[in-house]
Enzyme design. Sequence first.
Site, mmCIF file in Angstrom:
data_model
loop_
_atom_site.group_PDB
_atom_site.id
_atom_site.type_symbol
_atom_site.label_atom_id
_atom_site.label_comp_id
_atom_site.label_asym_id
_atom_site.label_seq_id
_atom_site.Cartn_x
_atom_site.Cartn_y
_atom_site.Cartn_z
ATOM 1 N N CYS A 38 -2.112 9.200 2.258
ATOM 2 C CA CYS A 38 -1.820 8.603 0.949
ATOM 3 C C CYS A 38 -2.889 8.986 -0.061
ATOM 4 O O CYS A 38 -2.600 9.283 -1.209
ATOM 5 C CB CYS A 38 -1.712 7.085 1.081
ATOM 6 S SG CYS A 38 -3.111 6.334 1.920
ATOM 7 N N GLU A 43 0.888 -1.180 0.000
ATOM 8 C CA GLU A 43 0.000 0.000 0.000
ATOM 9 C C GLU A 43 0.913 1.213 0.000
ATOM 10 O O GLU A 43 1.460 1.580 1.040
ATOM 11 C CB GLU A 43 -0.894 -0.010 1.248
ATOM 12 C CG GLU A 43 -1.815 -1.213 1.374
ATOM 13 C CD GLU A 43 -3.016 -1.135 0.446
ATOM 14 O OE1 GLU A 43 -3.172 -0.114 -0.260
ATOM 15 O OE2 GLU A 43 -3.794 -2.102 0.417
HETATM 16 P P1 NAD Z 1 8.505 4.986 4.540
HETATM 17 O O1 NAD Z 1 8.534 4.107 3.346
HETATM 18 O O2 NAD Z 1 9.669 5.856 4.796
HETATM 19 O O3 NAD Z 1 8.330 4.106 5.868
HETATM 20 C C1 NAD Z 1 7.282 3.190 6.054
HETATM 21 C C2 NAD Z 1 7.739 2.135 7.044
HETATM 22 O O4 NAD Z 1 8.831 1.402 6.495
HETATM 23 C C3 NAD Z 1 8.246 2.716 8.366
HETATM 24 O O5 NAD Z 1 7.882 1.852 9.411
HETATM 25 C C4 NAD Z 1 9.742 2.712 8.168
HETATM 26 O O6 NAD Z 1 10.462 2.704 9.362
HETATM 27 C C5 NAD Z 1 9.925 1.429 7.390
HETATM 28 N N1 NAD Z 1 11.164 1.336 6.615
HETATM 29 C C6 NAD Z 1 11.882 2.331 6.063
HETATM 30 N N2 NAD Z 1 12.921 1.812 5.361
HETATM 31 C C7 NAD Z 1 12.850 0.469 5.467
HETATM 32 C C8 NAD Z 1 13.610 -0.610 4.958
HETATM 33 N N3 NAD Z 1 14.678 -0.430 4.187
HETATM 34 N N4 NAD Z 1 13.215 -1.867 5.261
HETATM 35 C C9 NAD Z 1 12.118 -2.092 6.023
HETATM 36 N N5 NAD Z 1 11.356 -1.108 6.522
HETATM 37 C C10 NAD Z 1 11.714 0.154 6.254
HETATM 38 O O7 NAD Z 1 7.165 5.826 4.435
HETATM 39 P P2 NAD Z 1 6.690 7.014 5.390
HETATM 40 O O8 NAD Z 1 7.337 8.283 4.980
HETATM 41 O O9 NAD Z 1 6.824 6.608 6.793
HETATM 42 O O10 NAD Z 1 5.127 7.068 5.037
HETATM 43 C C11 NAD Z 1 4.583 7.902 4.093
HETATM 44 C C12 NAD Z 1 4.300 7.158 2.810
HETATM 45 O O11 NAD Z 1 3.358 6.119 3.054
HETATM 46 C C13 NAD Z 1 3.647 8.045 1.778
HETATM 47 O O12 NAD Z 1 4.199 7.755 0.512
HETATM 48 C C14 NAD Z 1 2.190 7.633 1.842
HETATM 49 O O13 NAD Z 1 1.447 7.934 0.690
HETATM 50 C C15 NAD Z 1 2.307 6.175 2.092
HETATM 51 N N6 NAD Z 1 1.055 5.622 2.647
HETATM 52 C C16 NAD Z 1 0.311 4.786 1.868
HETATM 53 C C17 NAD Z 1 -0.889 4.288 2.362
HETATM 54 C C18 NAD Z 1 -1.749 3.361 1.536
HETATM 55 O O14 NAD Z 1 -2.652 2.773 2.095
HETATM 56 N N7 NAD Z 1 -1.526 3.231 0.247
HETATM 57 C C19 NAD Z 1 -1.312 4.633 3.637
HETATM 58 C C20 NAD Z 1 -0.528 5.483 4.405
HETATM 59 C C21 NAD Z 1 0.674 5.967 3.895
#
Ligand code: NAD
Length: 459
Positions: free
Chosen positions: A264, A230
């Site tokens: 998102c 997602e």
């Molecule tokens: P992010 O990708 O930086 O982090 C998401 C999660 O992944 C966090 O828990 C983070 O610590 C973890 N993470 C980061 N690097 C990692 C790695 N290499 N391996 C494993 N885990 C890792 O995203 P963010 O900035 O925290 O969130 C915002 C993003 O999420 C936006 O792009 C938003 O649109 C998206 N989002 C999507 C939905 C959906 O349902 N489609 C819902 C909410 C947010």
Amino acid sequence: MSKTVSTIDPSTGEQITEYRLLSDEAASAAIDRADAAFQSWRMESLANRGKVLNKMADLIEQHSDELAQLMTREMGKPIAQGGQECQLCAAICRYSAEQGPEQLKDETRPLQGGRALITYQPIGVILGIQPWNFPLYQVIRYSACNIMAGNTTVLKHASNVFGMAQKIEQLYLEAGLPEGVFQSLLLDGAGASKLVDHPKVRGVTFTGSDNTGKKIAEAAGKVVKKTVLELGSNDAYVVLSDADIELAVKTCVQGRVVNNGETCVSAKRFVVAADVYDEFRDQFVAQMAAIKTGDPSQKGTQLGPIARKDLRETLHEQVQESVRQGAKVSVGGQIPEGAGFFYPATVLEDVKPGMPAYDGELFGPVAALIKAADDEDAMRIANDSRYGLGGGIFSRNEDRAIELARLHFDTGMVNINGYNLAQPHLPFGGVKDSGYGREHGGFGIREFVNIKAVMISHQ
Ligand code: NAD
């Protein structure tokens, strides 16, 4: 020495709590415990699983004020919206408890010389990697349906909302969930990514940015583990020539600033047919300029701070780069003086392909206005994106809008003359770089099950 991380109040920039991260060995041992818990949880009746989720719904409602305050403190959500998030989460738990038995019941099908059963069986430990923007909802939406399906899960939450991660685990235990069925692991990204390979992890559900999502999918693909992704988006809201402009403006402003613009499925690009552009722009800019910004713990606040300092820097760089390439700032666009990570409601005009505001995702209260030649051009621009999560259409001709939504909008969700966040009874998810798989609506509960065919030949 194990690593530590701190949660920071984004309204003040001050530290809230320091947490010690788990070692790789401790994280691996937690997966073993989750697998041991799975061996008995999978045998639990659907009725008993549902009872725990109904109790969880009650507890979320009872603790709603405290949970909303925690969200405000850890990631700056306006307090009233925290209460709404709690209500949604309680509804998701109840929906999973009520609909689960229907979605998971055995089906019989004919078989030559006998009969066949289709049965939906849990697969084991699911690793959930979640973002901070809806700190309760993100976790509840994936965990409730997996718990109902009979899986167990370990959560790696975003480190700026570790307080919420621990609170959710505590509430699940209080709701009667056996130890090991839901565990929150305090890990960073590197620590979590190592768990994808763990032999007892059977699936990974990831919500977050498309950059990280692609890395997770690659790692999971190498060991043939199913993923649900997602991811982010740059949702377009299309204002057609025959739209009710007053309604479109009001709805688009709300869709842009809800949850501090960190959603998102926020409305992010506003693609407006040329003959109504000026009227829409004038009202939209005026309403964005009037958004009440400030302390998110105050009930009247519409826009709080950005969740982290680095995220505000990224957002501002995207705005500045768009401006360097020719976008015009109609309101906002400057980092304010003072404590906290605030960013004003901002409107960019003359947004064109190649700019971050057109091609990327601006995760904050920044709206990109795009003038389309006509209605057809507006739909073309809406689909001119590598993302495809949600979107919207404003038109007085509902039938035509429905046709455009069904046949032409290349996204997982479309709003017509309105703006809606997730609904427990409707599918939620995207296409293209916004990911794959679906939450909610009875679809989420079947993402991590073994759809097993049992063929019984008559003796
Ligand atoms: P992010 O990708 O930086 O982090 C998401 C999660 O992944 C966090 O828990 C983070 O610590 C973890 N993470 C980061 N690097 C990692 C790695 N290499 N391996 C494993 N885990 C890792 O995203 P963010 O900035 O925290 O969130 C915002 C993003 O999420 C936006 O792009 C938003 O649109 C998206 N989002 C999507 C939905 C959906 O349902 N489609 C819902 C909410 C947010």
